[in-house]
Design a protein around this motif. Structure first.
Motif, PDB file in Angstrom:
ATOM      1  N   UNK A 213       0.839  -1.192   0.000  1.00  0.00           N
ATOM      2  CA  UNK A 213       0.000   0.000   0.000  1.00  0.00           C
ATOM      3  C   UNK A 213       0.878   1.247   0.000  1.00  0.00           C
ATOM      4  N   UNK A 214       1.617   1.414  -1.077  1.00  0.00           N
ATOM      5  CA  UNK A 214       2.633   2.450  -1.075  1.00  0.00           C
ATOM      6  C   UNK A 214       3.098   2.717  -2.508  1.00  0.00           C
ATOM      7  N   UNK A 215       3.476   3.954  -2.787  1.00  0.00           N
ATOM      8  CA  UNK A 215       4.083   4.278  -4.083  1.00  0.00           C
ATOM      9  C   UNK A 215       5.588   4.408  -3.938  1.00  0.00           C
ATOM     10  N   UNK A 216       6.293   3.937  -4.964  1.00  0.00           N
ATOM     11  CA  UNK A 216       7.752   3.993  -4.903  1.00  0.00           C
ATOM     12  C   UNK A 216       8.301   4.763  -6.087  1.00  0.00           C
ATOM     13  N   UNK A 217       9.407   5.449  -5.877  1.00  0.00           N
ATOM     14  CA  UNK A 217      10.156   6.004  -6.997  1.00  0.00           C
ATOM     15  C   UNK A 217      11.418   5.180  -7.189  1.00  0.00           C
ATOM     16  N   UNK A 218      11.708   4.894  -8.439  1.00  0.00           N
ATOM     17  CA  UNK A 218      12.961   4.205  -8.735  1.00  0.00           C
ATOM     18  C   UNK A 218      12.911   2.699  -8.588  1.00  0.00           C
ATOM     19  N   UNK A 219      11.750   2.135  -8.246  1.00  0.00           N
ATOM     20  CA  UNK A 219      11.692   0.682  -8.096  1.00  0.00           C
ATOM     21  C   UNK A 219      11.907   0.004  -9.443  1.00  0.00           C
ATOM     22  N   UNK A 220      11.422   0.636 -10.516  1.00  0.00           N
ATOM     23  CA  UNK A 220      11.596   0.084 -11.855  1.00  0.00           C
ATOM     24  C   UNK A 220      13.072  -0.037 -12.228  1.00  0.00           C
ATOM     25  N   UNK A 221      13.870   1.004 -11.924  1.00  0.00           N
ATOM     26  CA  UNK A 221      15.301   0.995 -12.243  1.00  0.00           C
ATOM     27  C   UNK A 221      16.041  -0.111 -11.502  1.00  0.00           C
ATOM     28  N   UNK A 222      15.734  -0.241 -10.228  1.00  0.00           N
ATOM     29  CA  UNK A 222      16.417  -1.254  -9.434  1.00  0.00           C
ATOM     30  C   UNK A 222      16.039  -2.642  -9.935  1.00  0.00           C
ATOM     31  N   UNK A 223      14.738  -2.820 -10.243  1.00  0.00           N
ATOM     32  CA  UNK A 223      14.322  -4.133 -10.748  1.00  0.00           C
ATOM     33  C   UNK A 223      15.023  -4.434 -12.070  1.00  0.00           C
ATOM     34  N   UNK A 224      15.113  -3.458 -12.939  1.00  0.00           N
ATOM     35  CA  UNK A 224      15.791  -3.658 -14.223  1.00  0.00           C
ATOM     36  C   UNK A 224      17.252  -4.079 -13.995  1.00  0.00           C
ATOM     37  N   UNK A 225      17.915  -3.416 -13.040  1.00  0.00           N
ATOM     38  CA  UNK A 225      19.313  -3.779 -12.742  1.00  0.00           C
ATOM     39  C   UNK A 225      19.408  -5.223 -12.257  1.00  0.00           C
ATOM     40  N   UNK A 226      18.479  -5.605 -11.386  1.00  0.00           N
ATOM     41  CA  UNK A 226      18.538  -6.958 -10.819  1.00  0.00           C
ATOM     42  C   UNK A 226      18.156  -8.000 -11.879  1.00  0.00           C
ATOM     43  N   UNK A 227      17.090  -7.743 -12.613  1.00  0.00           N
ATOM     44  CA  UNK A 227      16.675  -8.693 -13.662  1.00  0.00           C
ATOM     45  C   UNK A 227      17.783  -8.847 -14.705  1.00  0.00           C
ATOM     46  N   UNK A 228      18.371  -7.726 -15.117  1.00  0.00           N
ATOM     47  CA  UNK A 228      19.402  -7.785 -16.152  1.00  0.00           C
ATOM     48  C   UNK A 228      20.569  -8.656 -15.697  1.00  0.00           C
ATOM     49  N   UNK A 229      20.958  -8.479 -14.441  1.00  0.00           N
ATOM     50  CA  UNK A 229      22.069  -9.276 -13.913  1.00  0.00           C
ATOM     51  C   UNK A 229      21.725 -10.765 -13.896  1.00  0.00           C
ATOM     52  N   UNK A 264      11.757   6.299  10.446  1.00  0.00           N
ATOM     53  CA  UNK A 264      12.327   7.634  10.388  1.00  0.00           C
ATOM     54  C   UNK A 264      11.269   8.694  10.704  1.00  0.00           C
ATOM     55  N   UNK A 265      10.079   8.515  10.100  1.00  0.00           N
ATOM     56  CA  UNK A 265       9.056   9.554  10.235  1.00  0.00           C
ATOM     57  C   UNK A 265       8.103   9.286  11.390  1.00  0.00           C
ATOM     58  N   UNK A 266       8.084   8.033  11.848  1.00  0.00           N
ATOM     59  CA  UNK A 266       7.165   7.679  12.916  1.00  0.00           C
ATOM     60  C   UNK A 266       5.705   7.651  12.467  1.00  0.00           C
ATOM     61  N   UNK A 267       5.504   7.695  11.159  1.00  0.00           N
ATOM     62  CA  UNK A 267       4.138   7.689  10.631  1.00  0.00           C
ATOM     63  C   UNK A 267       3.969   6.583   9.590  1.00  0.00           C
ATOM     64  N   UNK A 268       2.728   6.250   9.327  1.00  0.00           N
ATOM     65  CA  UNK A 268       2.407   5.373   8.201  1.00  0.00           C
ATOM     66  C   UNK A 268       2.852   6.070   6.911  1.00  0.00           C
ATOM     67  N   UNK A 269       3.574   5.377   6.042  1.00  0.00           N
ATOM     68  CA  UNK A 269       4.006   6.048   4.816  1.00  0.00           C
ATOM     69  C   UNK A 269       3.251   5.523   3.593  1.00  0.00           C
ATOM     70  N   UNK A 270       2.950   6.435   2.676  1.00  0.00           N
ATOM     71  CA  UNK A 270       2.227   6.024   1.475  1.00  0.00           C
ATOM     72  C   UNK A 270       3.069   6.271   0.222  1.00  0.00           C
ATOM     73  N   UNK A 271       4.227   6.909   0.425  1.00  0.00           N
ATOM     74  CA  UNK A 271       5.077   7.227  -0.715  1.00  0.00           C
ATOM     75  C   UNK A 271       6.536   7.140  -0.268  1.00  0.00           C
ATOM     76  N   UNK A 272       7.276   6.198  -0.842  1.00  0.00           N
ATOM     77  CA  UNK A 272       8.707   6.119  -0.557  1.00  0.00           C
ATOM     78  C   UNK A 272       9.437   6.792  -1.706  1.00  0.00           C
ATOM     79  N   UNK A 273      10.062   7.937  -1.405  1.00  0.00           N
ATOM     80  CA  UNK A 273      10.701   8.709  -2.470  1.00  0.00           C
ATOM     81  C   UNK A 273      12.036   8.097  -2.868  1.00  0.00           C
ATOM     82  N   UNK A 274      12.704   7.505  -1.910  1.00  0.00           N
ATOM     83  CA  UNK A 274      13.983   6.904  -2.241  1.00  0.00           C
ATOM     84  C   UNK A 274      14.035   5.508  -1.670  1.00  0.00           C
TER      85      UNK A 274
END
Ligand SMILES: Nc1ncnc2c1ncn2[C@@H]1O[C@H](COP(=O)(O)OP(=O)(O)OP(=O)(O)O)[C@@H](O)[C@H]1O
Ligand SMILES: Nc1ncnc2c1ncn2[C@@H]1O[C@H](COP(=O)(O)OP(=O)(O)OP(=O)(O)O)[C@@H](O)[C@H]1O
Ligand SMILES: [Mg+2]
Ligand SMILES: [Mg+2]
Lengths: 297, 317
Positions: A213-229, A264-274
């Protein structure tokens, strides 16, 4: 950029040609810096050509975010010359969730790249896959039709779609072209050896993934790196094992990134920027047991 | 997570600047924000390269971007900055970073040249002196040539060395000074270490490996930052902690160079089909140079080494 560290950590010497030079990614809402001029990208590639033979120097070439149609053109010209031994991976970064984040004219540029270059593996998300195959996907039969259309158009032997939602469930899908009929263990059917059904030489398999239940930035890039390897390690052949390994690692990274952010934030997070690929680098060393795979009949 | 802003050159191929510094830091758990001062295909030692330096408007825009998302860093590391305008931008931004968070450690490597040869624009020297006056630098890592440029006199004796180091401590208020390489005997490089609150200068003697390496200084300062930060976490920084951090950084650097030389010789033989007497990288010769790029990736397991194996000596004047 999120691609470089996981590749290096997995032992790759990465010659990184930057296509943007920003202070941060757009997920923050504010940004400094700018796109690297396509001419400048061309310059750097030419410079490389002065010291190595770029058509066979590399074991693998990965293309990621290209902000301008001209950038895609520069990449296409390079990739069209690659020698057959070089594995070419294309992540056609166009947009997500029904929205383009590049200019519209970039779509035909990507189509041309994917037709003219010897692409071994491509990793579109669902939106990108729909744009490129020109088919809407909301059921398994749609997917099969779209995958066939995609294949007819581009002839790319290995395709990974990072996430597809069908009837409320999230899946990761792999498709491979088989030149001859293969024997497969149908794990969904409790391990009897069976001749896999062969239609147009295309086998499609999938793994259910848990929707976070969260949005991510950069998850596609990391997955591409892992899949490619994993893909390269497996002799440039996409198999269920390959995709399963990559998915399990990514899932760990995403879940733990949420945990870290929550702490880090002590709150429920809905968006992981990094996503915390550096903090969670040990995940890349994991040797996970394979998940059960399902095949599209 | 510890975070560092790294301001360095970028090359697509090879390992200098950011390519030599960033990966070792990441393997030690540093979240690295990387700002590129130049964007080149390869380092200039190949004789040919393409690409360009960032404009000061673009650099300023990136720093404003970082400002507007309120970035804070545990450390800042700066290396190659090719011209005076860019030095101004860096200087201004690091000042802001240190205002936000005064205990940010700034390791400043005044990359200007080596062995009498300048590889930045002449105007950098004066501008770097201005930066020294800003009192934002915690650790400085010049080589002998760079130290001479900053202080304005030649280092011919231990007395000269002491005067130069005191100048950095007393006039420029830099607490920690590491001279990454000083002329030694024919077989050794000397490395000198000094802390503001101690009269002693410690020195290391490093056996020279006869080869042609580039990017070593960039790797060394990144390793030093990591070790220094780790060692001072538990105690107050003094000459002993600084010397210990330098020792570990030197030890790792030496291991990376040995690996680089070994793998370079092997790859050369394999590719060229013959063994040359001393296959050292030759400057401006792309064909040889490429075999001796630092093996930064292959050396991954060295970066976690915790203790140095060199012996330090106290310098007598
Ligand atoms: N909310 C989520 N829940 C579970 N997994 C997710 C979620 N978001 C992303 N993922 C995982 O990340 C992978 C890549 O995500 P996605 O499909 O968004 O790629 P993408 O659109 O190319 O990403 P990006 O825009 O960052 O390049 C998916 O296969 C999935 O495993
Ligand atoms: N040829 C060599 N043989 C052995 N060690 C070396 C060699 N070259 C460099 N080193 C090691 O690397 C360290 C840093 O190298 P050096 O001072 O030459 O870098 P530099 O590039 O001149 O520094 P800067 O980047 O600050 O300009 C030295 O203290 C030494 O330990
Ligand atoms: Mg994507
Ligand atoms: Mg140097």
């Amino acid at each position: 950029m999120a691609c470089t560290f996981p590749l290096q950590y997995q032992g790759w010497d990465v010659d990184a040609v930057n296509t943007t030079n920003f202070s941060n990614h757009p997920g923050y809402g504010k940004i400094g810096g700018r796109v690297v001029d396509p001419d400048e990208v061309q310059q750097v590639i030419e410079g490389l050509g002065g010291i190595v033979d770029v058509t066979l120097e590399y074991d693998m070439v990965i293309s990621g975010y290209c902000p301008r149609p001209e950038t895609v053109e520069v990449v296409r010209k390079l990739c069209a010359e690659l020698k057959p031994l070089v594995a070419l991976v294309v992540d056609p970064v166009l947009g997500d969730n029904g929205k383009l984040y590049v200019q519209e004219t970039i779509v035909p540029e990507y189509e041309r790249l994917m037709v003219e270059c010897p692409v071994s593996l491509t990793t579109p998300n669902l939106f990108e896959f729909e744009l490129l195959s020109k088919c809407k996907v909301s059921s398994w039969s749609d997917l099969k039709r779209a995958m066939n259309a995609f294949h007819e158009k581009f002839h790319i032997p290995n395709v990974v779609i990072l996430s597809i939602e069908i009837e409320g469930q999230l899946y990761a899908v792999g498709a491979l072209r088989e030149s001859q009929s293969i024997k497969q263990k149908l794990t969904s059917d409790n391990s009897n050896l069976q001749e896999s059904e062969e239609r147009d030489g295309l086998a499609i398999f999938y793994f259910p993934i848990q929707k976070l239940d969260c949005n991510f930035n950069g998850s596609g890039d990391v997955l591409t790196a892992i899949v490619s390897h994993c893909f390269y390690k497996n002799g440039c052949k996409l198999t269920p094992e390959t995709l399963s390994e990559a998915l399990i690692k990514l899932e760990h990274i995403l879940k733990k990134s949420i945990q870290i952010e929550t702490q880090k934030t002590g709150k429920q997070v809905s968006h992981v920027k990094d996503i915390q690929i550096v903090a969670l680098r040990a995940v890349l060393d994991m040797n996970p047991t394979m998940r059960p795979v399902f095949w599209v009949q | 997570m510890k975070s560092v802003l790294s301001i360095q050159s970028h090359v697509a191929h090879g390992y200098v600047g950011g390519k030599a510094a960033v990966f070792p830091l990441q393997t030690q758990g540093w979240e690295v924000d990387n700002v590129n001062t130049v964007n080149f295909s390869n380092h200039t030692g190949y004789g040919t390269y393409k690409g360009s330096a960032i404009s000061s408007a673009d650099l300023s825009s990136i720093f404003h971007g970082l400002d507007s998302i309120q970035m804070q860093y545990d450390a800042v590391l700066s290396g190659y900055i090719p011209n005076a305008e860019l030095i101004d931008e860096v200087s201004r931004y690091v000042k802001r970073v240190k205002t936000q968070k005064p205990n940010t450690i700034y390791l400043f490597d005044p990359v200007m040249g080596d062995q009498g040869f300048l590889y930045v624009s002449e105007s950098c020297v004066a501008r770097y002196r201005q930066l020294l006056n800003e009192r934002i630098i915690d650790i400085i890592t010049p080589n002998q040539f760079e130290l001479e440029l900053l202080c304005g006199f030649k280092i011919n004796s231990n007395d000269d060395l002491r005067s130069a180091v005191r100048m950095l401590h007393d006039e420029y208020h830099i607490k920690y000074v590491v001279i990454s390489s000083l002329e030694g005997d024919a077989d050794h490089i000397r490395c000198a270490v000094s802390a503001y609150n101690d009269a002693h200068i410690n020195e290391f003697q490093i056996p020279i490996i006869k080869s042609y390496f580039t990017g070593v200084g960039d790797l060394f300062s990144a390793l030093l930052l990591d070790k220094f930060y780790t060692y001072v976490e538990n105690e107050d920084a003094n000459i002993h902690t600084l010397t210990a951090a330098v020792n570990t950084a030197l030890t790792i650097t030496q291991k990376v160079l040995i690996l680089t030389h070994e793998l370079g010789v092997k790859a050369f033989k394999k590719a060229e089909g013959y063994n040359i007497d001393q296959p050292v990288g030759i400057i401006n010769d792309a064909a040889t140079m490429k075999y001796f790029e630092l093996k930064v990736i292959q050396a991954k397991d060295y970066y976690s080494i915790k203790d140095g194996t060199f012996k330090s000596y106290s310098v007598h004047t």
